[in-house]
Design an enzyme around this catalytic site. Sequence first.
Site, PDB file in Angstrom:
ATOM      1  N   ASP A 128     -35.685  -5.400  22.764  1.00 60.06           N
ATOM      2  CA  ASP A 128     -35.196  -4.028  22.902  1.00 60.06           C
ATOM      3  C   ASP A 128     -36.026  -3.399  24.024  1.00 60.06           C
ATOM      4  O   ASP A 128     -37.227  -3.178  23.875  1.00 60.06           O
ATOM      5  CB  ASP A 128     -35.388  -3.294  21.564  1.00 60.06           C
ATOM      6  CG  ASP A 128     -34.905  -1.847  21.601  1.00 60.06           C
ATOM      7  OD1 ASP A 128     -34.903  -1.244  22.702  1.00 60.06           O
ATOM      8  OD2 ASP A 128     -34.560  -1.310  20.538  1.00 60.06           O
ATOM      9  N   ARG A 155     -10.185  -1.097  23.685  1.00 62.42           N
ATOM     10  CA  ARG A 155     -11.352  -1.585  22.920  1.00 62.42           C
ATOM     11  C   ARG A 155     -11.848  -2.879  23.559  1.00 62.42           C
ATOM     12  O   ARG A 155     -13.038  -3.105  23.706  1.00 62.42           O
ATOM     13  CB  ARG A 155     -10.988  -1.816  21.441  1.00 62.42           C
ATOM     14  CG  ARG A 155     -12.072  -2.577  20.700  1.00 62.42           C
ATOM     15  CD  ARG A 155     -12.041  -2.509  19.166  1.00 62.42           C
ATOM     16  NE  ARG A 155     -10.737  -2.377  18.585  1.00 62.42           N
ATOM     17  CZ  ARG A 155      -9.844  -3.381  18.464  1.00 62.42           C
ATOM     18  NH1 ARG A 155     -10.146  -4.597  18.879  1.00 62.42           N
ATOM     19  NH2 ARG A 155      -8.674  -3.162  17.932  1.00 62.42           N
ATOM     20  N   LYS A 205     -31.593   7.040  25.839  1.00 63.21           N
ATOM     21  CA  LYS A 205     -32.943   7.407  26.261  1.00 63.21           C
ATOM     22  C   LYS A 205     -33.052   7.430  27.799  1.00 63.21           C
ATOM     23  O   LYS A 205     -32.364   8.211  28.424  1.00 63.21           O
ATOM     24  CB  LYS A 205     -33.945   6.465  25.596  1.00 63.21           C
ATOM     25  CG  LYS A 205     -33.653   6.189  24.100  1.00 63.21           C
ATOM     26  CD  LYS A 205     -33.792   7.399  23.217  1.00 63.21           C
ATOM     27  CE  LYS A 205     -33.235   7.229  21.808  1.00 63.21           C
ATOM     28  NZ  LYS A 205     -33.695   6.068  21.058  1.00 63.21           N
ATOM     29  N   TYR A 210     -38.267   0.155  16.125  1.00 64.86           N
ATOM     30  CA  TYR A 210     -37.539   1.409  15.934  1.00 64.86           C
ATOM     31  C   TYR A 210     -37.100   1.519  14.463  1.00 64.86           C
ATOM     32  O   TYR A 210     -36.583   0.536  13.891  1.00 64.86           O
ATOM     33  CB  TYR A 210     -36.323   1.412  16.870  1.00 64.86           C
ATOM     34  CG  TYR A 210     -35.473   2.635  16.727  1.00 64.86           C
ATOM     35  CD1 TYR A 210     -35.945   3.862  17.176  1.00 64.86           C
ATOM     36  CD2 TYR A 210     -34.224   2.586  16.129  1.00 64.86           C
ATOM     37  CE1 TYR A 210     -35.174   5.001  17.026  1.00 64.86           C
ATOM     38  CE2 TYR A 210     -33.448   3.717  15.982  1.00 64.86           C
ATOM     39  CZ  TYR A 210     -33.934   4.920  16.440  1.00 64.86           C
ATOM     40  OH  TYR A 210     -33.180   6.051  16.290  1.00 64.86           O
TER      41      TYR A 210
HETATM   42  C1  LIG Z   1     -33.262   5.305  19.879  1.00 66.33           C
HETATM   43  C2  LIG Z   1     -33.575   3.863  19.782  1.00 66.33           C
HETATM   44  C3  LIG Z   1     -32.667   2.965  19.217  1.00 66.33           C
HETATM   45  C4  LIG Z   1     -31.352   3.413  18.605  1.00 66.33           C
HETATM   46  O1  LIG Z   1     -30.501   3.945  19.560  1.00 66.33           O
HETATM   47  P1  LIG Z   1     -29.391   5.094  19.281  1.00 66.33           P
HETATM   48  O2  LIG Z   1     -28.813   5.306  20.620  1.00 66.33           O
HETATM   49  O3  LIG Z   1     -30.127   6.277  18.728  1.00 66.33           O
HETATM   50  O4  LIG Z   1     -28.446   4.541  18.278  1.00 66.33           O
HETATM   51  C5  LIG Z   1     -32.995   1.623  19.215  1.00 66.33           C
HETATM   52  N1  LIG Z   1     -34.171   1.189  19.718  1.00 66.33           N
HETATM   53  C6  LIG Z   1     -35.073   2.034  20.246  1.00 66.33           C
HETATM   54  C7  LIG Z   1     -36.363   1.497  20.780  1.00 66.33           C
HETATM   55  C8  LIG Z   1     -34.811   3.396  20.291  1.00 66.33           C
HETATM   56  O5  LIG Z   1     -35.714   4.229  20.809  1.00 66.33           O
END
Ligand SMILES: *Cc1c(COP(=O)(O)O)cnc(C)c1O
Length: 385
Positions: free
Chosen positions: A174, A50, A199, A102
């Site tokens: 982000d 961890r 993504k 998001y």
């Molecule tokens: C998908 C997404 C998240 C969350 O990510 P997960 O991998 O689904 O937990 C956060 N910010 C943005 C802009 C996203 O597209």
Amino acid sequence: MADYKFIDSAVIHGGISTDPYTKSVNVPIYQTSTFRQEGIGLNPKWEYARTGNPTRAALEALIAELEAGVAGFAFASGMAAVSTVLSLFKSGDKILISSNVYGGTYRVLDKVFKNFNINFESIDTSDLALIESKITPDVKALYIETPSNPLLDITDLEGVAKLGKKYNLLTIADNTFMSPYLQQPIKFGVDIVIHSATKYLGGHSDLVAGLVVVNSEDLAKKIAFLQNSVGAVLGPFDSFLLIRGIKTLSVRLDRHTDNALKLAKFLKSHSEVSKVYYPGLEDHKGYEINKKQARNGGAMISFELKENHDVNKFFKSLNLISLAESLGGVESLVCHPATMTHAAIPAEVRAKVGITDNLIRLSVGIENFEDLKNDLDVAIKASEK
Ligand SMILES: *Cc1c(COP(=O)(O)O)cnc(C)c1O
């Protein structure tokens, strides 16, 4: 370390790209929870998985390099990354966030962190003067997404970073929608970059992961402590898959964004489409700022069908493009923000920010452009009421 100057080489050779133990070209999957110690008090590099695992460490070094930061951290999901960063704050602190962040980020703030008296306000962060007017003594951070989701509003990274420095606030971006190949927020002075690596970084819609990169040793210590304390770490196999995905980031993104610009132009000229949101089009209101801070407009497009169209019929009439949550994979996906990704946002807030019922978000994949164009055109025609 290999000798290179550009990020399209760094995606392949960055971080720890050769296993230090065996010299294998790819860092192996160290599938272990613990490590043998040679005595007590020796402070070994590896002690418990961890806290640290060599496969994860290779990924963490890679993302730190790609985002031009000091240290990187890998998590079990994007939301685990977001939640760990939000755990930096204390009761009474307030965070200003972009108005269409998001949906899951909004939800965790509204339904989880608010219970600990960590407050937030969503505002239009494309307006720097508005941000400045909202900075009160309890505000401790600016949290932005640029382009934002799903309307692709652009926030000035350098402007936000300057406000952060002026008022001693943490700035957090982000960067999921762009990836470091298209945009590197730390280079503009932002303190923390977050990714849903599910993504573009993973890129193949086959894993869920999150990443954080920080710009200072002090933040690196704090996030390392939280990562180990909260414990939502990425496993070694997923770390390996993510390193593998990142190797093709630049070639994938070149094709994604080439397709996206062409499709945005096609949709813009389409008689049945009332609005197109794409920051790579010159008439997008954030075009100039995006051009200053990003390589191009990215590969996310949102558009609105005219009133006389049934969106559900549109989705059902698509053949090549799938209706699905998520984005950033090699295959094109569409989603309906009002009922899917942004359903957690109250209807009146949605309406205020422009997420209408006829709004469609398109994650442009790397298929052939003509095939994508034809699929959209057929479905738009079929959806007329
Ligand atoms: C998908 C997404 C998240 C969350 O990510 P997960 O991998 O689904 O937990 C956060 N910010 C943005 C802009 C996203 O597209």
